[in-house]
Scaffold this motif. Structure first.
Motif, PDB file in Angstrom:
ATOM      1  N   ALA A   1       0.819  -1.207   0.000  1.00 39.08           N
ATOM      2  CA  ALA A   1       0.000   0.000   0.000  1.00 39.08           C
ATOM      3  C   ALA A   1       0.858   1.264   0.000  1.00 39.08           C
ATOM      4  O   ALA A   1       0.543   2.242  -0.681  1.00 39.08           O
ATOM      5  N   ALA A   2       1.958   1.251   0.756  1.00 43.99           N
ATOM      6  CA  ALA A   2       2.839   2.419   0.794  1.00 43.99           C
ATOM      7  C   ALA A   2       3.446   2.695  -0.576  1.00 43.99           C
ATOM      8  O   ALA A   2       3.536   3.850  -1.011  1.00 43.99           O
ATOM      9  N   ALA A   3       3.842   1.629  -1.264  1.00 49.13           N
ATOM     10  CA  ALA A   3       4.460   1.795  -2.582  1.00 49.13           C
ATOM     11  C   ALA A   3       3.472   2.324  -3.616  1.00 49.13           C
ATOM     12  O   ALA A   3       3.861   2.995  -4.577  1.00 49.13           O
ATOM     13  N   LEU A   4       2.173   2.041  -3.405  1.00 46.18           N
ATOM     14  CA  LEU A   4       1.155   2.402  -4.393  1.00 46.18           C
ATOM     15  C   LEU A   4       0.278   3.568  -3.938  1.00 46.18           C
ATOM     16  O   LEU A   4      -0.726   3.878  -4.590  1.00 46.18           O
ATOM     17  N   ASN A   5       0.657   4.206  -2.819  1.00 48.97           N
ATOM     18  CA  ASN A   5      -0.113   5.348  -2.300  1.00 48.97           C
ATOM     19  C   ASN A   5      -1.574   4.994  -2.072  1.00 48.97           C
ATOM     20  O   ASN A   5      -2.502   5.698  -2.513  1.00 48.97           O
ATOM     21  N   PHE A   6      -1.785   3.908  -1.360  1.00 44.13           N
ATOM     22  CA  PHE A   6      -3.115   3.386  -1.061  1.00 44.13           C
ATOM     23  C   PHE A   6      -3.288   3.382   0.452  1.00 44.13           C
ATOM     24  O   PHE A   6      -2.311   3.265   1.190  1.00 44.13           O
ATOM     25  N   SER A   7      -4.507   3.511   0.923  1.00 44.26           N
ATOM     26  CA  SER A   7      -4.762   3.600   2.362  1.00 44.26           C
ATOM     27  C   SER A   7      -5.259   2.284   2.950  1.00 44.26           C
ATOM     28  O   SER A   7      -5.985   1.527   2.291  1.00 44.26           O
ATOM     29  N   LEU A   8      -4.899   2.063   4.211  1.00 45.12           N
ATOM     30  CA  LEU A   8      -5.341   0.895   4.972  1.00 45.12           C
ATOM     31  C   LEU A   8      -5.737   1.353   6.368  1.00 45.12           C
ATOM     32  O   LEU A   8      -5.177   2.304   6.910  1.00 45.12           O
ATOM     33  N   PHE A   9      -6.702   0.664   6.972  1.00 45.43           N
ATOM     34  CA  PHE A   9      -6.957   0.833   8.403  1.00 45.43           C
ATOM     35  C   PHE A   9      -7.515  -0.466   8.954  1.00 45.43           C
ATOM     36  O   PHE A   9      -7.951  -1.338   8.199  1.00 45.43           O
ATOM     37  N   PHE A  10      -7.519  -0.596  10.276  1.00 46.11           N
ATOM     38  CA  PHE A  10      -7.904  -1.854  10.904  1.00 46.11           C
ATOM     39  C   PHE A  10      -9.406  -1.904  11.182  1.00 46.11           C
ATOM     40  O   PHE A  10     -10.006  -0.935  11.653  1.00 46.11           O
TER      41      PHE A  10
END
Length: 454
Positions: free
Chosen positions: A80-89
């Protein structure tokens, strides 16, 4: 086939009244427990597909005792960091028991500083990295509401749980009002009626309409038959659900939307690709048939960029760009094969059990994204036998305007490969095809109540 009514003018009114908001984000719920075999390239592949559909991030459902969490999360955040994408739990308090508060704090301290972790900016915006407070959600866990004051004291988060097993008004008050908003899992209708926004309005009123955040659920389908998971075996009505629900998103204008789901194959509401290395649960849960293998739901992503843009901007564009069509259908008539003990509705959840065939139609459903329906015709071929379809359900602004038009054609005892063809003034605009054919023969002689979307 039941008559399909036009969209109510209220939806159009809502579109005219709302303007763009930086707060609006669309997430997809990901079952991390299905992904222990995922590699970094697998994560990257799925994230790119989500980005192509204008999905902003993944809500990572993680169970407390899952030994694969550490490895899966490391890969997910790297991709996600490499592709500028967001994550949350989205902490799962049901699958393997409640999360101990100290472990939640430890997990949040470890990951909320990551570049890809989604944060809510005070002015209403959000995204990975930068300032703002990390977003945290749950799947259930109202019995642990008392833990969250201490958790929030330890890690400053925006807490938006799914506590749908209790009434919205009660959920707002749990833990001394510790939740900063609520996420609803109420994304399916009960019985044979179409879904309404009644439950969404209850949530918004309980949250104070702007005082606390509302995350609205959207789902395309629901069918589960997993004997090893407590005998889960029921169907909820999915006919017309996906497109109708996105029209309701435009009306309700929630703070956020969460799609249920990206990869919950066991409950048949996935919109992500079907990877063979994600399907182990069918064997471990003793399913009578693998009802996701070969049952692509890719078609349900087709119009997501349009729907998400309408939600975020509050307006329908003057042109939809490329006009196109998608279709979905079950691959066998309802009474062609034994029903597998599946009920319509979930009686264990207090719902009245119905026959599953009372909730679904033996029809091919289609949706067309058009600048206008003028001069447009629809033909549905099943095994070479062609029926003429109609665009019965029109955009909020009425016929002749840009948007999604939908309809359905009954199987009418026809079997074979399915093709929907969209034409204007005799010239083909688009086709939807390539899925499994319709047949009266079922794998293992058990009805597969899942749908295929092409």
């Amino acid at each position: 086939m039941k008559k399909v009514l036009p969209i109510l003018p209220a939806a159009l009114w809502a579109l005219q009244q709302h303007t763009a908001s930086a707060a609006k984000e669309v997430f997809a719920h990901v079952i991390v427990g299905n992904l222990p075999a995922f590699t970094l390239s697998d994560w990257e592949f799925d994230i790119r597909l989500a980005q192509a559909s204008k999905i902003d991030g993944f809500a990572l459902n993680i169970a407390a005792q899952d030994p694969s969490n550490a490895a899966s999360l490391a890969l997910a955040f790297q991709a996600a960091a490499a592709l500028n994408f967001s994550l949350f739990f989205s902490l799962d308090y049901l699958a393997q028991g409640a999360w101990p508060a100290d472990r939640v704090v430890e997990l949040l301290r470890e990951y909320t500083g990551e570049k890809a972790y989604f944060k809510v900016v005070e002015d209403g915006g959000g995204g990975g990295g930068g300032g703002g407070r990390p977003l945290v959600s749950t799947f259930e866990g109202p019995g642990s509401a008392g833990d969250w004051k201490g958790i929030k004291d330890a890690v400053d988060v925006v807490f938006v749980p799914d506590w749908s097993s209790v009434a919205a008004g009660e959920a707002v008050e749990l833990g001394g009002g510790v939740a900063d908003g609520l996420f609803s899992f109420d994304a399916w209708p009960e019985g044979a009626e179409n879904i309404t926004t009644d439950a969404d309005k209850v949530f918004q009123e309980a949250l104070g309409k702007g005082k606390k955040k509302y995350m609205m659920p959207v789902a395309p389908w629901f069918f589960t038959n997993l004997p090893g998971f407590g005998g889960k075996n029921w169907l909820w009505r999915g006919d017309g659900l996906w497109d109708r629900r996105w029209q309701q998103v435009a009306e309700v204008q929630p703070d956020w939307v969460e799609i249920l789901t990206w990869n919950d194959f066991g409950e048949s509401h996935y919109i992500g690709p079907v990877h063979e290395n994600e399907l182990g649960l069918f064997q471990s849960a003793g399913a009578p048939v693998n009802y996701a293998r070969g049952m692509s739901h890719d078609g349900w992503r087709r119009f997501l960029p349009f729907y998400i843009d309408v939600y975020k901007t509050g307006r329908v564009p003057d042109s939809v760009g490329e006009e196109s069509v998608m279709a979905y259908y079950r691959t066998a008539p309802a009474l062609a094969c034994p029903g597998g003990g599946t009920t319509g509705n979930n009686p264990d959840g207090g719902e009245v059990a119905m026959k599953p065939e009372e909730l679904v139609e033996d029809s091919v459903f289609y949706a067309a994204l058009l600048d206008t329906d003028q001069g447009v015709t629809v033909s549905v071929s099943i095994g070479g036998k062609v029926s003429t379809g109609k665009l019965n359900e029109v955009p909020a602004a009425g016929g002749g305007t840009p948007g999604v038009y939908t309809g359905a054609v009954p199987f009418d005892k026809n079997t074979g490969d399915m093709v929907v063809t969209l034409s204007r003034d005799g010239k083909v605009i688009a086709t939807a095809e390539g899925g499994k054919g319709i047949s009266t023969q079922c794998e293992n002689n058990v009805q597969n109540w899942n749908a295929i979307a092409v």
